[in-house]
Design an enzyme around this catalytic site. Structure first.
Site, PDB file in Angstrom:
ATOM      1  N   ASP A 188       9.263   2.873   1.183  1.00  0.00           N
ATOM      2  CA  ASP A 188       8.084   3.574   1.685  1.00  0.00           C
ATOM      3  C   ASP A 188       8.016   3.358   3.194  1.00  0.00           C
ATOM      4  OD1 ASP A 188       5.566   4.255   2.615  1.00  0.00           O
ATOM      5  OD2 ASP A 188       4.505   3.491   0.865  1.00  0.00           O
ATOM      6  N   PHE A 227       0.854  -1.190   0.000  1.00  0.00           N
ATOM      7  CA  PHE A 227       0.000   0.000   0.000  1.00  0.00           C
ATOM      8  C   PHE A 227       0.888   1.238   0.000  1.00  0.00           C
ATOM      9  CE2 PHE A 227      -2.426   3.432   1.893  1.00  0.00           C
ATOM     10  CZ  PHE A 227      -3.624   3.361   1.203  1.00  0.00           C
ATOM     11  N   LYS A 231       3.066  10.259   8.354  1.00  0.00           N
ATOM     12  CA  LYS A 231       2.408   9.792   9.572  1.00  0.00           C
ATOM     13  C   LYS A 231       3.063  10.302  10.858  1.00  0.00           C
ATOM     14  CE  LYS A 231      -0.088   5.832   7.687  1.00  0.00           C
ATOM     15  NZ  LYS A 231      -1.440   6.357   7.872  1.00  0.00           N
TER      16      LYS A 231
END
Length: 388
Positions: A218, A133, A247
Site C-alpha cells: 500500500d 491504515f 494521493k
C-alpha cells in the site's frame, strides 16, 4: 454567519470543524479566508506534490477539460493509456493497471483481486499490520489495524489476522499456506510515519514466496517521489505482487491506481470490477503532469536539509525525527501534538497532529531550500509555545 458556522450547519460531523478555512494557494504557500499566509507543510496529506496552482498542472487540467472531460469506462482515451504506460515504465516490471478515484478504492481493487486469487487457490484469510491504515470503505477497513475506527463497523466478511508492524518473526508465524495475501505499507503513515526495520520488506517478500501468499504494498502515501524514490518499495529492493497508489499521483486531482504484477495483473476477468470515474481524462492528464514535473534529485536534496535541520533542534519536547524523504514525523516527549499543530499555524505553518505524540510533516515536493529553512528555524519557537 461565518464559513465555519455554515460548514457545521451543512456537513455531517465526522470531520468536526477544521481550524483553518483556506481560500487560495500558490506554490508551497496558502492563504486563509482572512488573508493570513501559511507555508503548507502538510500538502493536503501528501497529495499536493506540485504545491498549489503549479503552471504544469493548471495547463494540463485546463487543456484536457476543454478537450474531453469524461468518457466512463465504456470508451478508452489516450491520457489513461499514456498514464498506464508511464507508471509501468517507472515501475520497471511487467504489470497491468486498474485506475480508480482514491486510495481506499485502489485498496478495494487490491482486496478483490487478492480475494479472487485466494478463492481460486483455496485460501481463507489475510494478514495485515497492527495500526496499519488502508482506507475506510468496508474491504479496505477490514484490513486496517486501528481498532478505534474498525471495530464499530464489523463483522467483516473475510478473516484478517493482525501482527506487529516490522516484526518479521510474528509475520512468519501468521502467514501459512491458507493465507491469501499480506497487506502492508512500506512506512506506516497514519500510525505516525513509522518506517520498518532495515530488511523487513525483503523478509516479507521471502515469506510470501515461501507460502504462496500475495504481497500487497500500500503506497497510497509513500509513492510518487514522497520518499525520494518514485515508489518506496524500490528502495527496499523488492517488487510486490500488487501495488496501490493515489494521493500524490494526481497532485490534487482525485485518482488512484491498483497495479498487478505478473500473474496478479490478469486475475480480473471482464466485468469483475469497474469504476465510472476511474481513469477520468482530466485526472489522468493531471497525473501525467505530476510525473513529468517531479524532480527526484530536488526532493532528495531538500529532504536531507529538512531532516538534518530538524534533528539539530534541541528542545525538551522533541524526542526525535522519523520517516523518509519529505515525509517525516516530529516525535514528541508528551501528548501535545494538537498544541504543536495550533502553535505552528499561529506561526504561519500548516502541519498535522497525526498521533497524540507525533506531528506529520509532508510539504509539496517543490518546496524550496529557503522555505525548508524558514520552517526549521521556526520549530524551536513552535515547540516552546506548545510546551507552555
Amino acid at each position: 454567519m461565518s464559513l465555519y458556522e455554515r460548514f457545521e450547519k451543512s456537513f455531517m460531523p465526522n470531520y468536526g470543524i477544521p481550524p483553518v478555512a483556506l481560500a487560495r494557494g500558490e506554490g508551497s504557500r496558502v492563504w486563509d479566508v482572512d488573508g493570513n499566509e501559511y507555508l503548507d507543510f502538510i500538502g493536503g496529506i501528501a497529495v499536493s506534490s506540485l504545491g498549489h496552482a503549479h503552471p504544469a498542472l493548471v495547463e494540463a487540467v485546463g487543456t484536457q477539460v476543454a478537450t474531453l472531460a469524461h468518457t466512463s469506462n465504456l470508451f478508452l482515451h489516450e491520457p489513461e493509456v499514456l498514464l498506464a504506460e508511464r507508471l509501468l515504465g517507472l515501475l520497471k516490471a511487467p504489470g497491468r493497471i486498474f485506475l480508480a478515484n482514491s486510495g481506499t478504492e485502489a485498496n478495494e481493487a487490491a482486496y478483490k483481486l487478492a480475494l479472487k486469487y485466494g478463492r481460486r487457490e483455496g485460501r481463507s484469510y489475510f494478514v495485515a499490520a497492527e495500526n496499519g491504515f488502508h482506507g475506510r470503505t468496508m474491504g479496505a477497513l477490514s484490513l486496517t489495524g486501528k481498532k478505534a475506527i474498525r471495530d464499530q463497523f464489523g463483522p467483516f466478511p473475510v478473516e484478517v489476522r493482525f501482527v506487529p508492524y516490522g516484526d518479521a518473526a510474528a509475520l512468519r508465524e501468521a502467514v501459512g499456506g491458507e493465507c491469501i495475501a499480506v497487506f502492508l505499507e512500506p512506512t506506516q503513515g497514519e500510525a505516525g510515519v513509522v518506517p520498518p526495520p532495515d530488511g523487513y520488506f525483503a523478509r516479507v517478500r521471502e515469506i510470501c514466496d515461501d507460502t504462496g501468499s500475495l504481497m500487497v504494498a500500500d503506497e497510497i502515501q509513500s509513492a510518487i517521489g514522497r520518499t525520494g524514490h518514485w515508489f518506496a518499495h524500490q528502495a527496499e529492493g523488492v517488487t510486490p505482487d500488487i501495488l496501490t497508489l493515489a494521493k500524490g499521483l494526481g497532485g490534487g486531482l482525485p485518482i488512484g491506481a491498483c497495479v498487478g504484477f505478473g500473474d496478479a495483473g490478469t486475475l480480473f476477468a471482464k466485468g469483475d470490477h469497474g469504476s465510472t470515474f476511474g481513469g477520468n481524462p482530466v485526472s489522468c492528464a493531471a497525473a501525467l503532469a505530476v510525473l513529468d514535473t517531479v524532480d527526484l534529485e530536488h526532493v532528495q536534496k531538500v529532504a536531507v536539509q529538512l531532516r538534518s535541520g530538524l534533528e539539530a533542534v534541541e528542545h525538551p519536547l522533541l524526542k526525535g525525527v522519523r520517516g523518509r524523504g519529505l515525509w517525516l514525523a516530529l516525535v514528541l516527549t508528551a501528548d501535545v501534538a494538537p498544541g504543536v499543530q495550533a502553535a505552528a499555524a499561529r506561526a504561519g505553518f500548516l502541519v498535522n497532529a497525526l498521533q497524540p505524540d507525533a506531528v506529520r510533516i509532508a510539504p509539496p515536493l517543490v518546496v524550496t531550500d529557503a522555505e525548508v529553512q524558514s520552517f526549521v528555524e521556526a520549530v524551536p519557537g513552535i515547540l516552546a509555545e506548545a510546551a507552555v
